[in-house]
Each structure stands twice: as C-alpha cells, then as structure tokens.
Design a protein around this motif. Structure first.
Motif, PDB file in Angstrom:
ATOM      1  N   MET A 112       0.794  -1.146  -0.101  1.00  0.00           N
ATOM      2  CA  MET A 112       0.024  -0.015   0.186  1.00  0.00           C
ATOM      3  C   MET A 112       0.844   1.425   0.118  1.00  0.00           C
ATOM      4  N   ALA A 113       1.120   1.926  -1.159  1.00  0.00           N
ATOM      5  CA  ALA A 113       1.961   3.186  -1.348  1.00  0.00           C
ATOM      6  C   ALA A 113       1.181   4.254  -0.613  1.00  0.00           C
ATOM      7  N   LEU A 114       1.814   5.082   0.170  1.00  0.00           N
ATOM      8  CA  LEU A 114       1.113   6.360   0.738  1.00  0.00           C
ATOM      9  C   LEU A 114       1.788   7.304  -0.084  1.00  0.00           C
ATOM     10  N   ASP A 115       0.616   8.389  -0.218  1.00  0.00           N
ATOM     11  CA  ASP A 115       1.127   9.548  -1.125  1.00  0.00           C
ATOM     12  C   ASP A 115       1.098  10.781   0.097  1.00  0.00           C
ATOM     13  N   PRO A 116       2.151  11.418   0.329  1.00  0.00           N
ATOM     14  CA  PRO A 116       2.338  12.445   1.282  1.00  0.00           C
ATOM     15  C   PRO A 116       1.018  13.490   1.128  1.00  0.00           C
ATOM     16  N   ALA A 117       0.628  13.670  -0.209  1.00  0.00           N
ATOM     17  CA  ALA A 117      -0.504  14.831  -0.261  1.00  0.00           C
ATOM     18  C   ALA A 117      -1.526  14.520   0.214  1.00  0.00           C
ATOM     19  N   THR A 118      -1.970  13.029   0.168  1.00  0.00           N
ATOM     20  CA  THR A 118      -3.315  12.701   0.576  1.00  0.00           C
ATOM     21  C   THR A 118      -3.409  12.126   2.157  1.00  0.00           C
ATOM     22  N   LEU A 119      -2.308  12.392   2.814  1.00  0.00           N
ATOM     23  CA  LEU A 119      -2.243  12.179   4.307  1.00  0.00           C
ATOM     24  C   LEU A 119      -3.071  13.228   5.138  1.00  0.00           C
ATOM     25  N   PRO A 120      -3.779  12.654   6.209  1.00  0.00           N
ATOM     26  CA  PRO A 120      -4.767  13.504   7.041  1.00  0.00           C
ATOM     27  C   PRO A 120      -3.689  14.464   7.817  1.00  0.00           C
ATOM     28  N   ASP A 121      -4.059  15.900   8.208  1.00  0.00           N
ATOM     29  CA  ASP A 121      -3.451  16.608   8.886  1.00  0.00           C
ATOM     30  C   ASP A 121      -3.701  16.166  10.298  1.00  0.00           C
ATOM     31  N   ASP A 122      -4.644  15.652  10.876  1.00  0.00           N
ATOM     32  CA  ASP A 122      -4.966  15.310  12.135  1.00  0.00           C
ATOM     33  C   ASP A 122      -4.042  14.429  12.649  1.00  0.00           C
ATOM     34  N   VAL A 123      -3.441  14.695  13.767  1.00  0.00           N
ATOM     35  CA  VAL A 123      -2.340  13.645  14.601  1.00  0.00           C
ATOM     36  C   VAL A 123      -3.376  12.387  15.011  1.00  0.00           C
ATOM     37  N   ASP A 124      -4.723  12.341  15.466  1.00  0.00           N
ATOM     38  CA  ASP A 124      -5.222  11.233  15.932  1.00  0.00           C
ATOM     39  C   ASP A 124      -5.441  10.350  14.527  1.00  0.00           C
ATOM     40  N   ALA A 125      -5.845  11.033  13.439  1.00  0.00           N
ATOM     41  CA  ALA A 125      -6.180  10.004  12.175  1.00  0.00           C
ATOM     42  C   ALA A 125      -4.606   9.581  11.860  1.00  0.00           C
ATOM     43  N   LEU A 126      -3.679  10.299  11.902  1.00  0.00           N
ATOM     44  CA  LEU A 126      -2.274   9.760  11.525  1.00  0.00           C
ATOM     45  C   LEU A 126      -1.934   8.652  12.609  1.00  0.00           C
ATOM     46  N   LYS A 127      -2.332   8.763  13.826  1.00  0.00           N
ATOM     47  CA  LYS A 127      -2.105   7.527  14.602  1.00  0.00           C
ATOM     48  C   LYS A 127      -2.754   6.428  14.190  1.00  0.00           C
ATOM     49  N   ARG A 128      -4.028   6.311  13.797  1.00  0.00           N
ATOM     50  CA  ARG A 128      -5.063   5.267  13.486  1.00  0.00           C
ATOM     51  C   ARG A 128      -4.310   4.497  12.375  1.00  0.00           C
ATOM     52  N   LEU A 129      -3.893   5.313  11.244  1.00  0.00           N
ATOM     53  CA  LEU A 129      -3.337   5.043  10.117  1.00  0.00           C
ATOM     54  C   LEU A 129      -1.960   4.187  10.474  1.00  0.00           C
ATOM     55  N   VAL A 130      -1.128   4.745  11.398  1.00  0.00           N
ATOM     56  CA  VAL A 130      -0.053   3.907  11.664  1.00  0.00           C
ATOM     57  C   VAL A 130      -0.421   2.594  12.406  1.00  0.00           C
ATOM     58  N   VAL A 131      -1.538   2.718  13.170  1.00  0.00           N
ATOM     59  CA  VAL A 131      -1.778   1.428  13.907  1.00  0.00           C
ATOM     60  C   VAL A 131      -2.501   0.354  12.976  1.00  0.00           C
ATOM     61  N   GLY A 132      -3.151   0.760  12.046  1.00  0.00           N
ATOM     62  CA  GLY A 132      -3.538   0.207  11.053  1.00  0.00           C
ATOM     63  C   GLY A 132      -2.474  -0.756  10.244  1.00  0.00           C
ATOM     64  N   LEU A 133      -1.720   0.264   9.766  1.00  0.00           N
ATOM     65  CA  LEU A 133      -0.337  -0.446   9.033  1.00  0.00           C
ATOM     66  C   LEU A 133       0.459  -1.426   9.805  1.00  0.00           C
ATOM     67  N   THR A 134       0.690  -1.097  10.994  1.00  0.00           N
ATOM     68  CA  THR A 134       1.380  -1.999  12.066  1.00  0.00           C
ATOM     69  C   THR A 134       0.750  -3.132  11.921  1.00  0.00           C
ATOM     70  N   ARG A 135      -0.853  -3.469  12.212  1.00  0.00           N
ATOM     71  CA  ARG A 135      -1.418  -4.763  12.450  1.00  0.00           C
ATOM     72  C   ARG A 135      -1.375  -5.368  10.972  1.00  0.00           C
ATOM     73  N   GLU A 136      -1.425  -4.585   9.919  1.00  0.00           N
ATOM     74  CA  GLU A 136      -1.244  -5.193   8.610  1.00  0.00           C
ATOM     75  C   GLU A 136       0.143  -5.858   8.521  1.00  0.00           C
ATOM     76  N   ALA A 137       1.196  -5.382   8.896  1.00  0.00           N
ATOM     77  CA  ALA A 137       2.251  -6.036   8.821  1.00  0.00           C
ATOM     78  C   ALA A 137       2.523  -6.996   9.777  1.00  0.00           C
ATOM     79  N   VAL A 138       1.887  -7.043  11.064  1.00  0.00           N
ATOM     80  CA  VAL A 138       2.008  -8.053  12.254  1.00  0.00           C
ATOM     81  C   VAL A 138       1.161  -9.214  11.243  1.00  0.00           C
TER      82      VAL A 138
END
Length: 141
Positions: free
Chosen positions: A1-27
C-alpha cells in the motif's frame, strides 16, 4: 500500500490510527508468512513418506503463496516513507575500531609493473587498498 504524502490527513489522531492499521497489517502478514513457512517445512518433511505423491501440488501452492506474500510485503515496505529516526539508527551502528597504536605493524607493498605489458605505455596508480589484520603470536621468552 503506497502512501502519497499529499493525501495524508493533517490530524494527529487520524495519523495515529493510520500507523496502527499499517502496523496491524504488517504483523498479520508476517504471522501468516511464518505460519505458511512452518506448514511448508512440515509438508517437506512428510514428502519423503509413504504418501508423498499427494503432497507435490500442495507444496508448490504453499511456495507460491509465500512468495506472493513476501513480494506484497516488500512492495508495502518500499511504499512507506522512511522515518528519520530509523535512518539515524542505521547510521549509528558500531563500526570496527582501529587497532591500538602500540601494536607492531608490518607494511607490505606489492609493486606492480612500471609499464603496460601490451603497449609499453607508462602506468599510474588509480587506487590503494589498506588492510590491517591482527595475528596471534604465542608467548615467547
């Protein structure tokens, strides 16, 4: 899943949820890969048993599934941006230290030919390799 920096949300909580989701997928992906590797190893051990004719197609399917998962994981990792802390951690690996100055050193220089053997033209030095190695000499009187 490629991430485009332009489409990333500016909200910290949304970014945290995105990182947690990516981490779960990797695990999940790495757990699935390890499970399939274990099953593949078990089937390879059983392959030389009495009913080895039935295992051939299943082994090939497992090998293909593992390969596909590894390719997907590599693509996913290649698409994620590299974090600056990870780069710093890679740079700060301990390097081999120089040998202490009080140890005796022996210099060996391998001289090359002064002229080209084919045409007789003069040669010039284009590089140099320096190697230090430590030799053990047993105790002596």
């Amino acid at each position: 899943m490629a991430l485009d920096p332009a489409t990333l949300p500016d909200d910290v909580d949304a970014l945290k949820r995105l990182v947690v989701g990516l981490t779960r997928e990797a695990v999940h992906a790495s757990t699935l890969i390890e499970k399939l590797r274990g099953e593949l190893a078990r089937l390879k051990r059983a392959r030389f048993g009495t009913s080895s004719e039935k295992l051939g197609p299943r082994l090939k399917q497992l090998e293909l599934a593992i390969e596909a998962l590894e390719v997907d994981e590599a693509e996913r990792l290649a698409g994620t941006p590299v974090v600056a802390e990870a780069r710093e951690a890679a740079r700060s690996r301990p390097a081999r230290r120089d040998l202490p100055a009080h140890l005796p050193r022996e210099s060996v220089v391998h001289a090359g030919p002064c002229a080209c053997p084919a045409c007789g033209g003069s040669l010039r030095r284009i590089g140099e390799d320096v190697t230090e190695s430590l030799d053990y000499v047993p105790g002596r009187f």
